[in-house]
Design an enzyme around this catalytic site. Structure first.
Site, PDB file in Angstrom:
ATOM      1  N   SER A   1       0.773  -0.721  -0.610  1.00  0.00           N
ATOM      2  CA  SER A   1      -0.054   0.200  -0.219  1.00  0.00           C
ATOM      3  C   SER A   1       1.159   1.339   0.322  1.00  0.00           C
ATOM      4  CB  SER A   1      -0.855  -0.027   1.757  1.00  0.00           C
ATOM      5  OG  SER A   1      -1.623   0.986   1.356  1.00  0.00           O
TER       6      SER A   1
ATOM      7  N   TYR B   1      -1.767  -1.201  10.512  1.00  0.00           N
ATOM      8  CA  TYR B   1      -2.181  -1.138   9.199  1.00  0.00           C
ATOM      9  C   TYR B   1      -0.381  -1.071   8.735  1.00  0.00           C
ATOM     10  CZ  TYR B   1      -4.330  -1.402   4.712  1.00  0.00           C
ATOM     11  OH  TYR B   1      -3.839  -1.468   2.325  1.00  0.00           O
TER      12      TYR B   1
END
Length: 284
Positions: free
Chosen positions: A165, A178
């Protein structure tokens, strides 16, 4: 929902999928896709099946897996999608997933896509959620690689692709677990490449915001956490810094895995495919 953005995940068609002529893309080659019940994992399973591979789609969501297999049949893709219900926090389930793929064909490719999100500041972050998120998004990819690498070597080579990401490149607030997991995936990707002897490659895929059911839920949670509207979340938080003012689709991300696994990606080893609309590299 936001007035100016359609936040309905798009219906995937065969025209959305990248299909390449590759000598290893055929029914004798097996690929694992985790998180295959929805979103990017769903699209990646379909994209690999569209390229003729035998796909083992894994997820804890059995109904969603059935939908993925049904979509493959509806699209009449040349490859098969075998569904393997898998709890990625259960080591025996992960081992069974890898065994199923090795039995389905020559296991050459793994797409570690499964993920989750929890929005909270570090002082308020529940440790149970932290542990679950790291188990799914970092420990499970490590274990999957550990178990799959001998099969990939026996098959003569292949690649393990990890879903990273933009949050594997930098940090924003309220997503600490995350961000920790995605930064860890960078290290795992490089470690796979270091041990792959040139024929077993490791790579990661980093994108910005993708229009998936998980993302729609995140918009709602971020709006509540920050005390702003969902419109402001989309315009200011998600797309404000990007130069390309639209979210990616799951199929666009899936196509990056197709390219990365193919012979066209043979020099992609230990590296990251960053497709973020300029979000990461054009900070202002």
């Amino acid at each position: 929902m936001a007035d100016d953005f359609d936040l309905t995940p798009p219906e995937l068609t065969t025209e959305d999928l990248l299909v390449l002529d590759d000598p290893r893309f055929g029914p004798e080659t097996a690929a694992i896709v985790t998180g295959a019940a929805s979103g990017i994992g769903h699209a990646t399973a379909l994209a690999l099946a569209a390229n003729g591979l035998t796909v083992v789609g894994a997820d804890v969501d059995e109904e969603g897996l059935d939908d993925t297999a049904g979509k493959a049949a509806a699209l009449d893709v040349p490859g098969e999608v075998h569904t393997v219900p898998t709890d990625l926090t259960d080591d025996d389930d992960v081992a069974a997933m890898v065994d199923a793929a090795a039995e389905a064909g020559d296991l050459r490719y793994v797409a570690n896509v499964a993920g989750m999100q929890h929005i909270a500041s570090i002082p308020d972050f529940p440790m149970g959620k932290y542990d679950l998120l790291l188990d799914i998004m970092l420990r499970a990819p490590f274990l999957t690689a550990k178990l799959a690498m001998p099969h990939v070597r026996d098959a003569g080579g292949g690649a393990i692709g990890n879903m990273s990401s933009v949050h594997g490149h930098y940090a924003t607030q309220d997503k600490a677990a995350y961000i920790t997991a995605k930064h860890g995936l960078t290290g795992l990707t490089r470690a796979i490449a270091a041990e792959g002897e040139g024929t077993l490659r490791g790579f990661s895929v980093s994108v910005g915001y993708v229009l998936t059911p998980l993302m729609v839920n995140q918009i709602e949670d971020t709006a509540e956490e920050r005390g702003i509207s969902e419109q402001e979340v989309v315009e200011d938080v998600m797309l404000g810094q990007a130069r390309t003012k639209e979210m990616m689709t799951p199929a666009e991300v899936a196509n990056l895995f197709v390219f990365g696994f193919s012979s066209h990606g043979k020099h992609l080893n230990g590296g990251d495919m960053l497709h973020d609309g300029g979000y990461t590299t054009t900070y202002e």
